[in-house]
Design a protein around this motif. Structure first.
Motif, PDB file in Angstrom:
ATOM      1  N   SER A  30      38.117  35.513  55.016  1.00  0.00           N
ATOM      2  CA  SER A  30      38.794  34.961  53.852  1.00  0.00           C
ATOM      3  C   SER A  30      38.208  35.414  52.515  1.00  0.00           C
ATOM      4  CB  SER A  30      38.763  33.434  53.907  1.00  0.00           C
ATOM      5  OG  SER A  30      37.428  32.969  53.831  1.00  0.00           O
ATOM      6  N   HIS A  31      37.149  36.209  52.532  1.00  0.00           N
ATOM      7  CA  HIS A  31      36.512  36.637  51.286  1.00  0.00           C
ATOM      8  C   HIS A  31      37.363  37.681  50.567  1.00  0.00           C
ATOM      9  CE1 HIS A  31      33.448  37.612  48.390  1.00  0.00           C
ATOM     10  NE2 HIS A  31      33.573  38.884  48.699  1.00  0.00           N
ATOM     11  N   THR A  32      37.498  37.536  49.256  1.00  0.00           N
ATOM     12  CA  THR A  32      38.193  38.500  48.412  1.00  0.00           C
ATOM     13  C   THR A  32      37.200  39.036  47.399  1.00  0.00           C
ATOM     14  OG1 THR A  32      40.221  37.230  48.625  1.00  0.00           O
ATOM     15  CG2 THR A  32      40.140  38.842  46.863  1.00  0.00           C
ATOM     16  N   ASP A  33      37.049  40.335  47.347  1.00  0.00           N
ATOM     17  CA  ASP A  33      36.080  40.952  46.450  1.00  0.00           C
ATOM     18  C   ASP A  33      36.700  41.123  45.064  1.00  0.00           C
ATOM     19  OD1 ASP A  33      33.619  41.935  45.856  1.00  0.00           O
ATOM     20  OD2 ASP A  33      34.002  43.952  46.597  1.00  0.00           O
ATOM     21  N   LEU A  34      36.227  40.338  44.095  1.00  0.00           N
ATOM     22  CA  LEU A  34      36.799  40.332  42.749  1.00  0.00           C
ATOM     23  C   LEU A  34      35.919  41.013  41.710  1.00  0.00           C
ATOM     24  CD1 LEU A  34      38.085  36.660  42.677  1.00  0.00           C
ATOM     25  CD2 LEU A  34      39.415  38.716  43.088  1.00  0.00           C
ATOM     26  N   VAL A  35      34.872  41.678  42.122  1.00  0.00           N
ATOM     27  CA  VAL A  35      33.932  42.266  41.169  1.00  0.00           C
ATOM     28  C   VAL A  35      34.625  43.295  40.277  1.00  0.00           C
ATOM     29  CG1 VAL A  35      31.879  43.698  40.983  1.00  0.00           C
ATOM     30  CG2 VAL A  35      31.948  41.844  42.616  1.00  0.00           C
ATOM     31  N   ASP A  36      35.476  44.135  40.839  1.00  0.00           N
ATOM     32  CA  ASP A  36      36.150  45.169  40.042  1.00  0.00           C
ATOM     33  C   ASP A  36      37.151  44.570  39.056  1.00  0.00           C
ATOM     34  OD1 ASP A  36      34.742  47.108  41.423  1.00  0.00           O
ATOM     35  OD2 ASP A  36      36.298  47.303  42.966  1.00  0.00           O
TER      36      ASP A  36
END
Length: 64
Positions: free
Chosen positions: A52-58
């Protein structure tokens, strides 16, 4: 933002599996269930942390 280091429920370390899981499941053609089985992530609470993790760093980094 960043994948949590530990599972919120049981406290197992899940961050060490993130890079390989992301490469194989999200960018490849492999089934996420099979990837997690091969990585040895057995508990469903730990599995949900990775699935369920979404990588939002960008997305967020230009606003800092």
């Amino acid at each position: 933002m960043m994948v949590p280091v530990r599972c919120f429920t049981c406290g197992n370390v899940v961050a060490k599996h993130w890079e390989e899981f992301d490469e194989r499941a999200n960018e490849g053609d492999e089934d996420p269930q099979e990837v997690l089985d091969e990585l040895g992530v057995e508990r469903y609470c730990c599995r949900r942390m990775l699935v369920s993790h979404t990588d939002l760093v960008d997305i967020v980094s230009p606003y800092q």
